[in-house]
Design a protein around this motif. Structure first.
Motif: not given
Lengths: 325, 508
Positions: A71-80, A232-238, A131-138
């Motif tokens: 989740l933290t990784g995804m949030v960082c990626a989305l901010i980036n 260099a990739v972020a998704f629900v299941d990392i 929550i990652i799924f909600l943020l990204t729709d997968g």
């Protein structure tokens, strides 16, 4: 303590033996540059194992670390993606803070609602992934969406070791200092060793466990950014299922599941042992099944050592109990 | 007394039973006879050997000497099953039952009726269990799960379990300790029923009113020795108390005359919703204040509240003329009140930690700077107190778990002294330790008091209370019932107040 130190020596011996076996089949594995690469590859496991060590030491467990990382990784990626100009140090601080917040949620539920830690973190593990799924729709955040600086940070090398590796070294040193030289570290050992006795000495047991979860969460958050940037990739299941590797590293490193016994050195060695198995066995053509079997055997052997130590102590207690009659 | 009565022969008898533990002679040639259809009360102070007798009768302990006789024949009970097969069954202080099983399963666990294929015949089991429950007048459905029952009903289940094995001898160890007045009345009725069925009952209790109410005979033990036995009708409470405590209190208690100084701790109106009410006293410098009472009188609960482990609902304390609000043990330690718990094995030391870390643990806030521990100061403090207590260890870095029991105790005491307290509370300071170590602890307490420390000593041992205390507060059922000093301090007055007997010797 002496017993612990001998256990670390056994672990060092096991690692050297493992390296020797691999080298006899594939000498290239033990060159300095490759060993540094293996160390860097194991760095996330080391960082998470150190956080988990503190949690297990205080008689808890944190199964949500991999989900926290994702989740933290995804949030960082989305901010980036949205704000490429945010500098990396800010992102790192954010990752530490967000991770610590998630750890604090776990710790709060354990402390104030006295829910068993395994239940709390099983629940939050699923929630964080959700929550990652909600943020990204997968959907995925891919390499080309990330800024160059974002991706480069963990790979940049200083004196031949990538920053990712250096961070593992620094976290090890900090944890080493906290555990051996601060009152907080002492409280972790006291709470895990005997919570009933710790209460009378003025230690707040629940608050101490809360802080252990904050530390574990903070390190998971930090690893989240490093992981996403490095691969260099972020998704629900990392890092799916990675929490079990983390717990395994602790157990192999002599951290007692019953609490009260742990060393920073042990946790690091446990993580390295697993990391070397994962990196070396494919190189010498051991099938994936045997890799799993060897990791599993290592866990069982380590637990057997732990329970042996616990049993001899039990006898002494019984004797004194009879004496008290 | 009363041995040559016109009774039927005893069902069960102990003859010259001896049992020794390292350093302690728990039973020293004791005699006990139980007759069918009679309730025999076993009376004695804590440590008199009552529990050891129960464990010997039920096959948990093997005696070192003497004979157990069933119907005049010598028998042995190598295991609990053997005792059970001979018809001896015990209802313990804390009966072991299983929350998640049904009442019927609890009653028949281990000897359930079997049907075809050796499987448990659940219907037969439930019917039989219901029969037994109805037989003792318990209004309990055998099919419900145990966890849905209250404490009194659980007791009845335990009794039903005892009866399900065709018991001839029923041992009841403090059966009324956790029951309400109404439930106690029901238990008495049940005891009458068991008597009518011809069972021999051994009834262990500290409460004189109930002993006089339901026992037919008595047997008194003191310090593991048989003192006397007879018919309840032939004895008064006063005589019974004398038999129970009648040792001379001139054992070597090295109490030194301490200089008692000014008021140090004033406790006013301390109350707790469920454990204790209106505890109030003043403790002076250099004084040893004893707290006496039966187990469960609320003494430890009060002490835990005093040091902030639990919160009182009302009450205030002043320490050295300052009002103190203690919300946690850390507050108590900072204020200068420390508590050495009763269960030093479980609540005392942290066995996996080195000696010096154990000793400095409560003093760390004082010893550390900005959250960092100061190694040198920790070792200096530890050395000072371990030397004073003559603790023998290879190094202060070795784990406490590797020390002997006596040295572990010293670590715990050093830990509390190192906080430099004003008031030290010792809960059962000599429970379960041998005579030699006891003397050392007493000597040490005396020394602390003479150095100006104020000591609160919770103890259930009368000689210790009488020998060591300057003043004694007696608690009963959560309340202070007496504050005794000087000539008022006799074994008889202590037992009277603790057991709730008025001074005329009548049951209260």
């Amino acid at each position: 303590m002496t017993q612990l130190k001998s256990r670390e020596a056994i672990l060092v011996g096991a690692i050297l033996l493992l390296l020797a076996l691999v080298a006899s089949r594939f000498p290239g594995f033990v060159t300095p540059s490759n060993l540094l690469a293996v160390f860097t590859d194991t760095a996330p496991l080391i960082i998470l194992a150190l956080g988990q060590m503190v949690v297990i030491l205080t008689r808890s467990i944190d199964l949500s670390v991999a989900a926290n990382l994702a989740l933290t990784g995804m949030v960082c990626a989305l901010i980036n993606v949205s704000f490429p100009g945010v500098p990396v140090p800010v992102l790192v601080a954010l990752a530490l803070g967000l991770g610590a917040l998630m750890g604090a949620i776990n710790g709060f539920l354990v402390w104030k609602l006295t829910i068993p830690p395994i239940v709390v973190t099983l629940g939050t593990m699923t929630i964080f992934r959700g929550i990652i799924f909600l943020l990204t729709d997968g959907s995925w955040v891919n390499s080309h969406q990330m800024s160059a600086a974002f991706k480069a940070f963990p790979r940049e090398t200083i004196f031949g070791l990538p920053i990712l590796g250096w961070i593992a070294v620094i976290v090890t040193l900090i944890l080493g200092l906290v555990m051996s030289r601060t009152t907080l570290g002492r409280a972790f050992f006291a709470v895990g060793g005997n919570p009933h006795a710790a209460v009378y000495t003025g230690i707040n047991v629940g608050r101490t466990q809360f802080l252990s979860f904050v530390i574990s969460g903070m390190l998971a958050g930090l690893t989240g950014y490093l992981w996403v940037a490095r691969y260099a990739v972020a998704f629900v299941d990392i890092a799916g299922g990675f929490e079990l590797d983390v717990v395994a590293a602790c157990v192999i490193g002599g951290v007692s599941i019953a609490g009260g016994i742990a060393t920073v050195g042990g946790a690091v060695l446990g993580a390295l042992f697993l990391g070397i198995i994962k990196n070396a066995l494919p190189v010498i053509d051991v099938s994936p099944f045997w890799q799993l079997a060897i990791s599993g055997a290592a866990i069982i052997i380590a637990v057997t050592f732990n329970s042996r130590a616990g049993r001899s102590k039990g006898r002494v207690i019984l004797k004194s109990a009879e004496h008290a009659q | 007394m009363g041995h040559e009565q016109t009774h039927a022969a005893p069902v069960l008898a102990l003859d010259g039973i001896t049992k020794t533990f390292p350093g302690v002679k728990a039973l020293d040639g004791v005699t006990l006879e139980l007759y069918p259809g009679q309730v025999t009360a076993l009376i004695g102070e804590n440590g008199a050997g009552k529990s050891t007798v129960v464990k010997t009768l039920t096959g948990i302990y093997q005696p070192d000497g003497g004979r157990i006789l069933v119907d005049g024949q010598e028998v042995r009970f190598p295991t609990a099953q053997d005792a059970s097969a001979a018809g001896v069954t015990a209802i313990h202080q804390e009966t072991v039952l299983f929350d998640e099983l049904s009442v019927a399963e609890n009653i028949f666990l281990g000897h359930a009726p079997k049907g075809r294929l050796g499987l448990i015949d659940r219907n037969a089991m439930r019917v039989k269990a219901q029969d037994i429950l109805d037989g003792i007048g318990a209004e309990i459905d055998a099919a419900v799960r145990l966890k849905d029952l209250g404490i009194a009903s659980r007791h009845l289940v335990a009794i039903a379990r005892a009866l399900s094995v065709e018991a001839r001898v029923v041992i009841m160890d403090e059966p009324t300790a956790a029951l309400s007045r109404k439930e106690i009345e029901e238990l008495y009725e049940l005891v009458e029923k068991l008597k009518a069925q011809g069972k021999a009952i051994l009834f262990i209790s500290h409460k004189f009113d109930e002993i006089f109410r339901i026992a037919d005979r008595y047997t008194v033990f003191r310090d593991g020795q048989y003192i006397g036995a007879g018919e309840m009708a032939d004895i008064t409470e006063a005589d019974l108390v004398k038999m129970m405590v009648g040792r001379s209190v001139d054992q070597i208690f090295p109490k030194r005359a301490a200089q008692i100084g000014e008021d140090v701790l004033i406790v006013a109106g301390y109350s707790h919703p469920t454990e204790f009410e209106d505890i109030h006293f003043t403790l002076r410098r250099g004084e040893i204040l004893g707290f006496y009472g039966l187990v469960g009188a609320g003494r430890s609960e009060f002490m835990q509240s005093l040091i902030g482990v639990t919160r009182p609902s009302k009450g205030a304390i002043r320490l050295n003329d300052k009002v103190q609000v203690i919300r946690s043990p850390a507050d108590a330690i900072a204020a200068g009140i420390v508590y050495v718990p009763e269960d030093r094995g479980k609540q005392g030391a942290i066995l996996d930690m080195p000696i010096f870390q154990n000793v400095t643990l409560p003093s760390l806030p004082r010893l550390s700077k900005n959250g960092f521990t100061q190694m040198a100061e920790e070792f200096a403090l530890t050395r000072r107190y371990t030397e004073r207590l003559d603790l023998r260890a290879a190094s202060l870095d070795t784990t406490v778990g590797s020390l002997s029991g006596g040295n572990q105790q010293k670590v715990v005491i050093a830990k509390w002294l190192a906080t430099q307290p004003t008031v030290i509370i010792l809960d059962e300071p000599t429970k379960g330790i041998d005579i030699g170590s006891k003397a050392a602890v007493h000597d040490f307490m005396s020394e602390l008091a003479s150095e100006g420390l104020s000591v609160i000593m919770v103890s259930s041992e009368i000689p210790e209370i009488l020998g060591m205390s300057d003043r004694v507060i007696v608690m009963r059922e959560g309340r202070m019932v007496a504050e005794l000093e000087g000539d008022e301090l006799t074994p008889e007055t202590l037992v009277r107040h603790a057991a709730g007997i008025s001074s005329k010797g009548e049951a209260a």
